[in-house]
Design a protein around this motif. Structure first.
Motif, PDB file in Angstrom:
ATOM      1  N   HIS A 112       0.768  -1.132  -0.174  1.00 30.79           N
ATOM      2  CA  HIS A 112       0.101  -0.189  -0.017  1.00 30.79           C
ATOM      3  C   HIS A 112       0.864   1.382   0.335  1.00 30.79           C
ATOM      4  O   HIS A 112       0.655   2.099  -0.886  1.00 30.79           O
TER       5      HIS A 112
ATOM      6  N   LEU B 151       0.710   4.110  -2.822  1.00 28.61           N
ATOM      7  CA  LEU B 151       0.095   5.440  -2.509  1.00 28.61           C
ATOM      8  C   LEU B 151       1.032   6.540  -2.742  1.00 28.61           C
ATOM      9  O   LEU B 151       0.716   7.749  -3.370  1.00 28.61           O
TER      10      LEU B 151
ATOM     11  N   LEU C 284      -3.182   6.785  -7.866  1.00 29.44           N
ATOM     12  CA  LEU C 284      -3.453   7.470  -6.473  1.00 29.44           C
ATOM     13  C   LEU C 284      -4.843   6.783  -5.891  1.00 29.44           C
ATOM     14  O   LEU C 284      -4.725   6.265  -4.767  1.00 29.44           O
TER      15      LEU C 284
ATOM     16  N   GLY D 284      -3.926   3.320  -4.770  1.00 27.41           N
ATOM     17  CA  GLY D 284      -3.226   3.658  -3.302  1.00 27.41           C
ATOM     18  C   GLY D 284      -4.287   3.892  -2.011  1.00 27.41           C
ATOM     19  O   GLY D 284      -4.088   3.211  -1.125  1.00 27.41           O
ATOM     20  N   ILE D 285      -5.067   4.477  -2.628  1.00 29.54           N
ATOM     21  CA  ILE D 285      -6.362   4.795  -1.297  1.00 29.54           C
ATOM     22  C   ILE D 285      -7.010   3.432  -1.131  1.00 29.54           C
ATOM     23  O   ILE D 285      -7.407   3.028   0.023  1.00 29.54           O
TER      24      ILE D 285
ATOM     25  N   SER E 274      -6.170  12.288   1.542  1.00 33.98           N
ATOM     26  CA  SER E 274      -5.860  11.620   0.342  1.00 33.98           C
ATOM     27  C   SER E 274      -6.622  11.554  -0.615  1.00 33.98           C
ATOM     28  O   SER E 274      -6.184  11.536  -1.905  1.00 33.98           O
TER      29      SER E 274
END
Lengths: 131, 946
Positions: free
Chosen positions: B201, B205, B246, B249-250, B276
Motif C-alpha cells: 500500500h 500510494l 493514487l 493506493g487509497i 488523500s
C-alpha cells in the motif's frame, strides 16, 4: 451577462448554503462543567483516572464500559460508554469523547484513545541471554 | 570513548548521499529554470545538459541513501536509531520494507524514489517540455531532500537524518560501556504494520502522490511558457495515470483497514483518509476539464487550477498527517518530528508558484468567443467538475478544523476550538448528494456530444436512450431497494443515481463504443463509479452486527434495549451461543510466535432456527508484545462470500489474559480445599459434587508434552452442580520429570467456576507406596486360577506377545510376553490386567500392572519353559494409598471466554469491484492516450532539434 458568470454565481450561492448548513454539524470542545451547562453533545478531552475502578465485566455485559475521567479543569466525573473496552484502554494517555452530560454522568457515544507512541521514551531493550 | 562493533560506514555514506542529493536537486532545478528562461539563447542547451547531469547525480545519490538505509535495516545494525526502533532479529525479511517506510525519513525517500523514476521518464520523453517540467520536479525534490538532511543551520535543524545513532538520540547509562552494542536489541515493528498490505500500500500510494507533480509541472509550464494549448496533449496520459495509481493506493489503504484493523470497515472518514482522497477528487475534476479543453478549447483555466490545486493538496495532506496537528481528531498515530516548519515552507512555496502563475498569466489564457451550448457534453462535464470541487472543498473544510483552531489560537489563545459532532454522519450526509449528482451526470453527459453536427438525429437518439436508462434504472432501483431494505429518500436517490450511471454507461459501451477502446475507457470508469456507489450503499446501510443475542443478553444491559448497541457477544469456551442467523462456538486457541489465534466455529441457521449444515471456522487473533504482557493488536478474520462478508474480531478478552499482574493476584485469591477420594468415590463440596471415575498413568492435558523418563498420572472426575445433572469432565494430572521436579496441571471447569488439581505431595505418596508393597508369588499355567488372594480370584486367561502396556516401548531383539489376567472381586465385578515379562539385552525386566480401584498390583515374575508355568506376584496396597488427595476451588474466576464482534457486510465486493473498474478505466485511458502520443512526440523532438 454570460452564462459562465451565472454558473459561477450559482455555484458560490450553493457553496455558501452548504457551508452554513454544514456548520450545524459542528460542536465545540468543552469540559464537564461546560458540557453540563450546554446540555448538548460536545467533544471532551481528558485523562483516565487510573486509581479509580474501570468497570468492564464482559461476563455481565460486553457492551458496557464505565470509568472516571479527569477533564482539563481537573474535574473528575464518571463516564459511561455503551461499547466494548478497547484493548489498549488502560495505556491511553488522553481520551477524546463525544457525548453529553446526563445528570452526574457523561454518556459518551464515541471514544478516541491517544496512546503513547509505542516505542517513545521506552528503555533500551537489553538482550537477556547475554546477561 | 571507542565503541566496539559499530558499523559507521553505511551511515556516513548515507549522510553524504543525502547532502549530495539535496545539492544536486537545487542545482538541477536552477539549471533547468535557466534553460527555460533562456530558451532562445545559444546557451540554453548547455543549461539543459547541466540540469540533466544534476538530475542523474541527484537520482544516483538518492539511490545510495536508500541503499544505505536498507543495508542498515537488513543487517540489523542497532547502533542506528532507525534500525533499533523498527526492526528486530526475529522480524521476517519481507517486513523490512514496512520498517523502511514506517518512519518519516523512509517515506520521504520512497516519495523521492518515485519522483526520480518519473523524472527519468520525463527526461527521455518530455521533449520540448523537459526544461520547465523538470525544473518544477527538481524543486519539489529539493524540498523533500531537505527533510532528511539532518544538518544544523545555526540553531535551526534542517531535516532529520535517517542515520542518527542510537547513542546520540537517547541517553541511557548503557552507552557508558564500550561494548553497549552487544547488549542492545531491536524493538521490532509495530504488529499492525506486519501485514502484507503494508508492504504494497505505501509504495502505491506514494507513487500516486509523486505522480501528481507531473500534471502540476505541466500546468505550471504551460502558464510559464504561455503555450496554453500545447501542454494539454502530453500531460493527459500523466494525469490519467496519476488518478489511477493514487486511487489504487487509497483503495489499498481501505483494504488494509478492512483486513487488519478492527474498526470494522474500509472507510471511516478519518482525516488521514480524507486528505488523500481530496487530491484525487480534484485530479479527476481536472481530467474532465482537461478533456473539455482538448476537444473544444474551453476550460483551460479550470484545468490549470485543478492540476495546480491537486499537488498543493497532496502537500497539505502530507503536512496534516506528519506535523501532528491532527492530534485528537485522528486515530492514526504519527510520530511528530519537528518538520512542521519545513513542510509549511514546502506548501507555501508551491502554492505561491501556483497562485503567482495563475494571476500573472490569467489574461493570456485563450477562451473561445462563443458560449458553450447547454446541450453540449462539455457544459455538463464542467458542471460535474464543479460538483467534484464542492466535494473537495467540503471534505477539506471539515478536516481542516484542527488547523483552523490552531490558527485562531495564535491570535486568541483562549479560543476553545470547533470540532465535528459526528464526522462520519456529517461527511455521509453531504457526500451522498455529490454522489447523486455525479452519478446522474455521468449517465447523461456520456450521451451528449462534444460538437453536434446533426442536432435533429442526435436528439432522437438521446431521448430514446435516456428513456431506456431511466426506466431500467428505476426498475433496478426498486428491486435493489427491496434487497437492501433502502427506503429513505436520499438513499433511494443515490441508489437510482448509481443504477442510472451503470445502465446509461453500459448502454453507451454496447451501442457506440464497440471496438473503439478510447471511449470504452471513460464508460468503464463511469460504470465502475456506479457500482462503487451501489457497494457503498449496500455495505454502509446494511452493515449488520450478528454478534448479538437478544435473549441471552436480555436484562443484562442497564436501561438499554436498543438492539444496535449490542455489538459484542460473549462466547464461553465450548458453549454454543445462538447469535443472529448462526450458532457461534469458541473452540479454543493456539499460540504462534506473538499471535494468539482463536478458533470460532459458525453454524448457519435458517429462519426457523434449524441448522442448514453449512459451517466454518474463523480465526480472529490478537498479537501480544514481546513480553506477552499486553495485547497490542486485534486482527480480524473474514469469511468471504460473493454477495457479502462476515467480519469478526476479538473485541475483548478476560482481564487475566491481558494483564499477568492481575492474573497472579487472581490466582493467589483462589481458595483450594483438600479432599481425599478413592476411585468410585463421590466428593461433596460446598456447592457441587464430583465423582472420581478413573485413574491413568498415561494422562492427557493441553499443557502436558510427554517426555521420555516422565512419571505421570492423572485422574478423571465428573463434576455436577446441585441444580442440574450436566456432567462437566475434569482431568487434572501430575508428572515428575527427572531433573526438573514435580508439576501439577490443574483442570478448569469454567461453567462451575471450579478448578481441580492434584497435590504434588501425593506423587511421593504413590512412589513410597510402591516400595512398601509386599508381593506374594503364585505359580500357575495358562487357563489356571488363583482362587484366593484376599478374597479375589485371578485367572490367567492367556499369554500374548502383543503388548499394549502403556509403558512399553518396543525395541528390536525384545522378548516380551504379557500375561492377561482376569480379576474377579468378591462382589462379582471383574477387571483385566496384563503385566509384562520382558527380556532385553539379556536382562529380565518386569512391567507391572495394577488395579488402582482395588489397590491390587501385579508383576509377571518368571516363565518356566520346561513346565510351562508362570510366576505371577500380587500385592495389595494399604487402604490409605488408594485414596488420592484432590484440591478443589470453587471461586476460580472464568477466563475461558472471548468477547467477539461479528459484522455482516453485504455487497462489499461491489465496493472492490466498482473501484477497480473505475481505476482500470482511468488506466486504459492513460494507455490509449500514450499510444496516440508517440507521433506528436516525434514532432516535438524535431522541433527541439531545430
Amino acid at each position: 451577462m454570460k452564462r459562465s458568470h451565472l454558473i459561477a454565481i450559482a455555484a458560490i450561492a450553493v457553496a455558501i448554503g452548504i457551508l452554513i448548513s454544514a456548520s450545524r454539524d459542528m460542536t465545540t470542545y468543552a469540559n464537564f462543567a461546560q458540557a453540563a451547562q450546554k446540555g448538548d453533545r460536545v467533544k471532551l478531552v481528558g485523562y483516565l483516572v487510573k486509581d479509580r475502578p474501570v468497570e468492564y465485566d464482559p461476563v455481565k455485559d460486553p457492551n458496557f464500559l464505565a470509568f472516571y475521567l479527569r477533564d482539563d479543569a481537573g474535574e473528575v466525573r464518571r463516564v459511561v460508554l455503551r461499547a466494548g473496552k478497547p484493548q489498549d484502554f488502560e495505556r491511553s494517555e488522553q481520551i477524546v469523547l463525544t457525548g453529553q452530560m446526563k445528570g452526574e454522568v457523561f454518556e459518551a457515544s464515541d471514544m478516541l484513545l491517544k496512546c503513547p507512541s509505542k516505542y517513545k521514551d521506552e528503555e533500551v531493550y537489553v538482550r537477556s541471554e547475554k546477561e | 570513548m571507542e565503541y566496539i562493533g559499530e558499523h559507521l560506514l553505511p551511515g556516513q555514506i548515507g549522510h553524504a548521499g543525502a547532502v549530495l542529493s539535496f545539492v544536486a536537486a537545487v542545482l538541477g532545478a536552477v539549471s533547468y529554470f535557466l534553460a527555460e528562461q533562456r530558451r532562445l539563447h545559444p546557451d540554453a542547451l548547455g543549461w539543459v545538459q547541466l540540469g540533466r547531469g544534476a538530475f542523474w547525480m541527484h537520482g544516483l545519490s538518492t539511490m545510495v541513501v536508500i541503499g544505505a538505509l536498507f543495508w542498515i535495516l537488513v543487517n540489523k545494525y542497532y547502533e542506528y536509531y532507525y534500525a533499533w526502533a523498527n526492526v528486530s532479529d526475529d522480524l521476517p525479511f519481507e517486513y523490512t520494507f514496512s520498517a523502511f517506510w514506517k518512519e518519516q525519513q523512509g517515506s520521504f525517500l520512497l516519495w523521492s524514489f518515485w519522483h526520480i523514476v518519473l523524472g527519468a521518464i520525463l527526461v527521455f520523453r518530455a521533449g520540448r517540455w523537459e526544461a520547465p517540467v523538470m525544473a518544477i520536479l527538481l524543486l519539489a525534490e529539493a524540498f523533500i531532500g531537505s527533510m532528511i538532511l539532518g544538518l544544523y543551520v545555526g540553531e535551526y535543524r534542517l531535516g532529520v537524518s535517517a542515520f542518527d545513532l542510537l547513542r546520540q538520540t537517547m541517553e541511557a547509562p548503557i552507552f557508558e560501556r564500550a561494548d553497549y552494542l552487544s547488549q542492545v536489541t531491536g524493538n521490532g515493528l509495530n504488529p499492525l504494520l506486519q501485514n502484507y498490505w503494508m508492504t504494497i500500500h505505501p509504495p502505491t500510494l506514494f507513487l500516486g502522490f509523486a505522480s501528481t507533480i507531473v500534471p502540476f509541472a505541466y500546468a505550471a509550464a504551460g502558464l510559464w511558457t504561455g503555450e496554453h494549448r500545447n501542454w494539454l496533449k502530453p500531460a493527459l496520459p500523466w494525469a490519467l495515470f496519476s488518478a489511477a495509481i493514487l486511487g489504487l493506493g487509497i483503495l489499498m489503504g481501505g483494504a488494509w483497514a478492512y483486513e487488519a484493523l478492527s474498526f470494522g470497515g474500509y472507510w471511516a472518514w478519518d482525516p488521514v483518509e480524507n486528505t488523500s482522497l481530496v487530491p484525487w477528487i480534484t485530479l479527476v475534476a481536472g481530467i474532465h476539464t482537461h478533456l473539455i479543453a482538448r476537444n473544444t478549447g474551453y476550460s483551460i483555466r479550470s484545468t490549470y487550477a485543478f492540476y495546480l490545486m491537486s499537488f498543493v493538496l497532496v502537500l497539505y495532506s502530507t503536512y496534516l498527517t506528519r506535523s501532528g496537528i491532527l492530534g485528537d481528531s485522528s486515530a492514526h498515530a504519527f510520530t511528530e518530528m519537528g518538520l512542521g516548519g519545513q513542510l509549511i515552507a514546502y506548501i507555501i512555496c508551491f502554492a505561491a508558484i501556483a497562485v503567482f502563475l495563475l494571476l500573472r498569466h490569467a489574461k493570456t489564457i485563450p477562451t473561445p468567443e462563443q458560449e458553450e451550448t447547454i446541450a453540449s457534453r462539455e457544459f455538463w462535464m464542467f458542471i460535474g467538475s464543479l460538483v467534484l470541487l464542492f466535494s473537495a472543498v467540503l471534505i477539506t473544510g471539515a478536516t481542516s478544523l484542527p488547523v483552523w483552531n490552531k490558527l485562531v489560537q495564535l491570535f486568541k489563545p483562549d479560543y476553545v476550538g470547533a470540532a465535528l459532532k459526528d464526522p462520519v454522519a456529517h461527511h455521509n450526509r453531504y457526500q451522498l448528494w455529490i454522489g447523486v449528482f455525479v452519478g446522474l451526470l455521468t449517465g447523461v453527459a456520456q450521451w451528449l456530444r462534444y460538437r453536434e453536427r446533426n442536432p435533429v438525429l442526435w436528439r432522437r437518439t438521446f431521448v430514446r436512450h435516456m428513456a431506456i436508462a431511466t426506466v431500467a434504472a428505476a426498475v433496478l432501483t426498486a428491486l435493489n431497494a427491496l434487497w437492501l431494505n433502502i427506503f429513505a429518500g436520499q438513499h433511494v436517490a443515490l441508489l437510482f443515481a448509481a443504477m442510472f450511471a451503470i445502465v446509461a454507461n453500459t448502454d453507451y459501451l454496447i451501442s457506440f463504443v464497440g471496438s473503439r477502446t478510447k471511449q470504452a475507457a471513460s464508460s468503464l470508469a463511469h460504470v465502475g463509479f456506479g457500482v462503487l456507489l451501489l457497494g457503498i450503499l449496500a455495505t454502509g446501510l446494511n452493515k449488520r452486527w450478528i454478534s448479538a443475542n437478544a435473549f441471552a443478553m436480555e436484562g443484562l444491559i442497564e436501561g438499554m434495549g436498543a438492539e444496535e448497541l449490542n455489538k459484542n457477544v460473549l462466547l464461553l469456551k465450548n458453549a454454543p451461543m445462538p447469535i443472529r442467523g448462526y450458532e457461534a462456538t469458541y473452540l479454543g486457541d493456539t499460540i504462534e510466535r506473538q499471535t494468539r489465534i482463536f478458533n470460532v466455529r459458525f453454524r448457519r441457521k435458517d429462519e426457523h432456527g434449524n441448522f442448514t449444515g453449512e459451517e466454518f471456522v474463523l480465526q480472529p487473533n490478537v498479537m501480544y508484545n514481546r513480553e506477552f504482557t499486553q495485547v497490542v493488536a486485534s486482527n480480524p478474520s473474514i469469511k468471504r462470500y460473493l454477495t457479502y462478508d462476515i467480519f469478526t474480531h476479538i473485541s475483548s478478552l478476560p482481564k487475566a489474559e491481558l494483564d499477568p499482574e492481575f492474573a497472579r493476584q487472581q490466582e493467589d485469591s483462589i481458595r483450594f480445599e483438600t479432599y481425599e477420594a478413592a476411585i468410585g468415590d463421590t466428593i461433596f463440596t460446598k456447592k457441587h459434587y464430583l465423582i472420581l471415575d478413573s485413574y491413568t498413568k498415561a494422562p492427557r492435558h493441553p499443557d502436558y508434552h510427554p517426555q521420555k523418563g516422565d512419571l505421570a498420572f492423572g485422574v478423571t472426575l465428573r463434576a455436577f452442580s446441585l441444580e442440574d445433572s450436566t456432567a462437566h469432565v475434569a482431568t487434572p494430572m501430575l508428572y515428575l520429570r527427572p531433573g526438573k521436579g514435580a508439576f501439577s496441571l490443574a483442570a478448569q471447569i469454567g461453567a462451575l467456576q471450579m478448578r481441580v488439581r492434584l497435590m504434588e505431595a501425593s506423587l511421593a505418596r504413590f512412589i513410597d507406596a510402591e516400595e512398601a508393597l509386599q508381593y506374594r508369588p503364585f505359580r500357575l499355567k495358562e487357563g489356571e486360577e488363583i482362587t484366593a488372594f484376599d478374597a479375589y480370584r485371578v485367572q490367567l486367561s492367556r499369554l500374548s506377545r502383543n503388548i499394549s502396556h502403556p509403558h512399553y516401548v518396543p525395541d528390536s531383539g525384545d522378548i516380551a510376553v504379557a500375561a492377561h489376567l482376569r480379576v474377579i472381586a468378591p462382589e462379582g465385578d471383574t477387571a483385566e490386567v496384563a503385566p509384562v515379562f520382558l527380556i532385553r539385552e539379556n536382562r529380565v525386566l518386569h512391567l507391572k500392572d495394577e488395579l488402582f480401584k482395588w489397590g491390587l498390583h501385579f508383576r509377571f515374575e518368571n516363565i518356566d519353559p520346561k513346565t510351562a508355568t508362570m510366576t505371577i506376584a500380587i500385592a495389595k496396597a494399604p487402604e490409605q494409598a488408594r485414596r488420592i488427595p484432590i484440591e478443589i476451588a470453587e471461586n476460580a474466576p472464568r477466563s475461558d471466554y472471548i468477547v467477539l464482534e461479528a459484522i455482516v457486510f453485504p455487497g462489499i465486493n461491489l465496493v472492490w469491484f466498482g473501484s477497480l473498474l473505475m481505476l482500470s478505466g482511468l488506466g486504459l485511458g492513460a494507455w490509449n492516450r500514450l499510444r496516440s502520443r508517440d507521433k506528436t512526440l516525434q514532432d516535438s523532438m524535431l522541433s527541439v532539434r531545430e
